[in-house]
Design an enzyme around this catalytic site. Structure first.
Site, PDB file in Angstrom:
ATOM      1  N   ARG A  15       0.805  -1.225   0.000  1.00  0.00           N
ATOM      2  CA  ARG A  15       0.000   0.000   0.000  1.00  0.00           C
ATOM      3  C   ARG A  15       0.840   1.279   0.000  1.00  0.00           C
ATOM      4  NH1 ARG A  15      -3.876  -1.622   4.869  1.00  0.00           N
ATOM      5  NH2 ARG A  15      -2.179  -3.100   5.195  1.00  0.00           N
ATOM      6  N   GLY A 140      -7.559  -6.825  13.044  1.00  0.00           N
ATOM      7  CA  GLY A 140      -8.092  -8.007  13.708  1.00  0.00           C
ATOM      8  C   GLY A 140      -8.956  -7.569  14.886  1.00  0.00           C
ATOM      9  N   ASN A 169      -6.814  -5.661  17.617  1.00  0.00           N
ATOM     10  CA  ASN A 169      -5.501  -6.194  17.982  1.00  0.00           C
ATOM     11  C   ASN A 169      -4.416  -5.229  17.505  1.00  0.00           C
ATOM     12  OD1 ASN A 169      -3.182  -7.743  18.295  1.00  0.00           O
ATOM     13  ND2 ASN A 169      -3.575  -8.967  16.462  1.00  0.00           N
ATOM     14  N   ARG A 418      37.840  46.885 -12.640  1.00  0.00           N
ATOM     15  CA  ARG A 418      36.616  47.418 -13.245  1.00  0.00           C
ATOM     16  C   ARG A 418      37.012  48.066 -14.565  1.00  0.00           C
ATOM     17  NH1 ARG A 418      35.189  51.300  -8.323  1.00  0.00           N
ATOM     18  NH2 ARG A 418      34.627  49.731  -6.778  1.00  0.00           N
TER      19      ARG A 418
HETATM   20  C1  UD1 Z   1      -1.896  -7.898  11.823  1.00  0.00           C
HETATM   21  C2  UD1 Z   1      -2.762  -8.770  12.712  1.00  0.00           C
HETATM   22  C3  UD1 Z   1      -4.036  -7.976  13.065  1.00  0.00           C
HETATM   23  C4  UD1 Z   1      -3.686  -6.678  13.724  1.00  0.00           C
HETATM   24  C5  UD1 Z   1      -2.728  -5.883  12.831  1.00  0.00           C
HETATM   25  C6  UD1 Z   1      -2.232  -4.672  13.584  1.00  0.00           C
HETATM   26  C7  UD1 Z   1      -2.299 -11.026  12.000  1.00  0.00           C
HETATM   27  C8  UD1 Z   1      -2.789 -12.197  11.256  1.00  0.00           C
HETATM   28  N1  UD1 Z   1      -3.098  -9.959  12.016  1.00  0.00           N
HETATM   29  O1  UD1 Z   1      -2.620  -7.603  10.650  1.00  0.00           O
HETATM   30  O2  UD1 Z   1      -4.852  -8.760  13.927  1.00  0.00           O
HETATM   31  O3  UD1 Z   1      -4.879  -5.917  13.945  1.00  0.00           O
HETATM   32  O4  UD1 Z   1      -1.571  -6.696  12.511  1.00  0.00           O
HETATM   33  O5  UD1 Z   1      -1.460  -3.873  12.747  1.00  0.00           O
HETATM   34  O6  UD1 Z   1      -1.249 -11.074  12.593  1.00  0.00           O
HETATM   35  N2  UD1 Z   1       4.826  -9.532   8.528  1.00  0.00           N
HETATM   36  C9  UD1 Z   1       5.845 -10.446   8.418  1.00  0.00           C
HETATM   37  N3  UD1 Z   1       5.640 -11.572   7.675  1.00  0.00           N
HETATM   38  C10 UD1 Z   1       4.461 -11.832   7.047  1.00  0.00           C
HETATM   39  C11 UD1 Z   1       3.423 -10.891   7.185  1.00  0.00           C
HETATM   40  C12 UD1 Z   1       3.622  -9.752   7.934  1.00  0.00           C
HETATM   41  O7  UD1 Z   1       6.923 -10.249   8.957  1.00  0.00           O
HETATM   42  O8  UD1 Z   1       4.363 -12.856   6.399  1.00  0.00           O
HETATM   43  C13 UD1 Z   1       5.064  -8.316   9.311  1.00  0.00           C
HETATM   44  C14 UD1 Z   1       4.838  -7.058   8.501  1.00  0.00           C
HETATM   45  O9  UD1 Z   1       6.036  -6.631   7.896  1.00  0.00           O
HETATM   46  C15 UD1 Z   1       4.361  -6.080   9.570  1.00  0.00           C
HETATM   47  C16 UD1 Z   1       3.674  -6.976  10.592  1.00  0.00           C
HETATM   48  O10 UD1 Z   1       4.135  -8.292  10.356  1.00  0.00           O
HETATM   49  O11 UD1 Z   1       5.423  -5.422  10.197  1.00  0.00           O
HETATM   50  C17 UD1 Z   1       2.170  -6.923  10.481  1.00  0.00           C
HETATM   51  O12 UD1 Z   1       1.782  -7.284   9.174  1.00  0.00           O
HETATM   52  P1  UD1 Z   1       0.569  -6.585   8.431  1.00  0.00           P
HETATM   53  O13 UD1 Z   1       0.352  -7.261   7.129  1.00  0.00           O
HETATM   54  O14 UD1 Z   1       0.729  -5.110   8.450  1.00  0.00           O
HETATM   55  O15 UD1 Z   1      -0.595  -6.899   9.455  1.00  0.00           O
HETATM   56  P2  UD1 Z   1      -1.962  -7.595   9.174  1.00  0.00           P
HETATM   57  O16 UD1 Z   1      -1.756  -9.002   8.719  1.00  0.00           O
HETATM   58  O17 UD1 Z   1      -2.755  -6.707   8.324  1.00  0.00           O
END
Ligand code: UD1
Ligand code: CA
Length: 436
Positions: A15, A140, A169, A418
């Site tokens: 995003r 979440g 969360n 000059r």
């Molecule tokens: C996650 C939570 C959600 C919470 C939100 C808060 C889960 C499934 N959901 O959402 O409940 O409300 O954070 O911001 O955990 N990341 C990794 N590896 C991955 C995916 C993500 O390291 O495979 C890291 C991202 O870089 C980021 C963090 O984890 O720093 C959160 O990931 P993001 O995709 O922003 O969060 P959500 O899955 O949307």
């Protein structure tokens, strides 16, 4: 405390719509991830970062700043995507970690160590940071029964009923390491995103009778950055903090909301900063007055007054000096001089008591190379002089206004170049025939 910190930073950050990894975007001149690392290092000396997308680039950036104080892990993203996947199959981390693990996200630069202490002071094996949000969309949702946390349901998996829940969360947790190690292998990816959700640990724990504690956190501090609008809002909050810190340390700020300062800027002694000033990089301002709409980058300003509307570019060292409006300085050492108006002083060294007239230009670039201009003590440079570098002007030199100077001087010289002025009688009326 025996604490390990894990910062999740493997996500792609789509995003942000950028070729730069999300966590390397900056607010107030510093990378988002670096703020989380600094906070983590305040709490623990065992700090881990999980990377995947552009891992090498992110790791190199972190190592350049933090050296070997943080440890890196590459997520097996192909087989184990998701926040749970980030921690799964990681033998270098989970078994070796301290008895407690704090999970942070790499895109939450506003979190402070004292706020995390609220979670760390809880005794439950699982502590969850929650936020009461007016706009829970995308997060979440935290399901509770009799104040006890039951589960976390992701937006994409939520029913209309669950979507109405405003307790979200934060993505920040403290786990007893043994509990995390026990339940991680049991996560599955049977959900809308086909990811391994760390959040599913909650319901697994509840099913086995573990108590989950929830701690309410401040939304402003704990909301992550997902796009460039949130990036700019976070920067405003960080700026307000940096300005308040400076003012608390004794800096006067006029119309502070218009002043931009980066995290690396330092103030010492008594300083006054006027509206619209921007200060970047490794800059020190000491006992100085920076007037409206001046810009300063990677320089040292000591006992001086600068501006309004001056531009101080990198590697300038300015002491006991007056710099006036529309003066540009770059890579120069100015000691106890005056340059009041409309000048360019680049690659120069100017000593005590010298006066630089209006419109003086150091011609430091010959089209191929940059050259130095050295001006001694008590030199008077007349207005609109061009100083063609390389050039050495000795102490006590007087330079006539409008001169083009390309030869060095010796002490006591008067330099003037000059062309002779001609006064043509009635020339005005010859030119403007109708004005008599
Ligand atoms: C996650 C939570 C959600 C919470 C939100 C808060 C889960 C499934 N959901 O959402 O409940 O409300 O954070 O911001 O955990 N990341 C990794 N590896 C991955 C995916 C993500 O390291 O495979 C890291 C991202 O870089 C980021 C963090 O984890 O720093 C959160 O990931 P993001 O995709 O922003 O969060 P959500 O899955 O949307
Ligand atoms: Ca996600």
């Amino acid at each position: 405390m025996a604490l390990s910190v894990v910062i999740l930073a493997a996500g792609s950050g789509t995003r942000m719509k950028s070729s730069t990894p999300k966590v390397l975007h900056k607010i107030c001149g510093q990378e988002l991830l670096f703020y989380s690392i600094e906070t983590a290092l305040e709490l623990s000396d065992d700090v881990h970062i999980v990377l995947y997308h552009q891992a090498q680039r992110v790791q190199e950036a972190c190592e350049a700043k933090f050296g070997d104080r943080v440890k890196f892990h590459i997520q097996d993203f192909e087989n184990f995507p998701g926040t749970g996947g980030a921690l799964m199959n990681n033998r270098a981390l989970i078994p070796t970690a301290h008895s407690k693990i704090l999970i942070l996200n790499g895109d939450m630069p506003l979190i402070t160590a004292p706020s995390l202490q609220k979670l760390l002071s809880c005794s439950s094996p699982v502590v969850l940071g929650v936020i009461e949000s007016k706009n829970p969309y995308g997060y979440g949702r935290v399901l509770r029964q009799d104040c006890k946390v039951q589960a976390i349901i992701e937006e994409k998996d939520a029913s209309e009923e669950v979507k109405k829940i405003c307790t979200i969360n934060s993505g920040i947790y403290v786990f007893a390491t043994e509990v995390l190690a026990k339940f991680l292998p049991r996560l599955d990816n049977h959900n809308a995103q086909k990811e391994y959700y760390l959040t599913d640990i909650i319901k697994l724990c509840v099913a086995e009778g573990y108590e989950i504690e929830s701690v309410e956190l401040d939304e402003e501090e704990f909301s992550g950055i997902n796009d460039k609008i949130q990036l700019s809002s976070a920067e405003e909050i960080m700026l307000a903090r940096l300005r308040e810190k400076a003012m608390r340390e004794g800096v006067i700020m006029h119309l502070p909301s218009s002043i931009y300062i980066e995290k690396s800027v330092r103030f010492e002694g008594e300083c006054e900063i006027e509206q619209g000033v921007q200060i970047f990089g490794e800059t020190l301002i000491k006992d100085s007055h920076i007037k409206a709409h001046s810009t300063i980058r990677d320089s040292q300003i000591i006992s001086s007054d600068i501006g309004p509307m001056a531009h101080i570019r990198p590697n300038s060292y300015i002491q006991k000096t007056h710099i006036g409006n529309f003066v540009e300085v770059k890579n120069s050492k100015l000691y106890s001089i005056k340059a009041g108006h409309l000048s360019y002083l680049g690659d120069s060294e100017i000593d005590e008591g010298s006066n630089i007239g209006a419109g003086v230009i150091t011609c430091n670039y010959d089209g191929k190379q940059k050259h130095k201009t050295k001006i001694g003590k008590n030199v008077f440079v007349g207005s609109d002089t061009q100083l063609i570098a390389p050039l050495i002007i000795a102490d006590h030199t007087l330079i006539g206004a409008g001169s083009t100077i390309r030869k060095d001087s010796k002490e006591g010289d008067l330099l003037i170049s000059r062309s002779e002025q001609k006064n043509l009688e009635n020339g005005y009326f010859v030119f403007f025939k109708d004005k008599k």
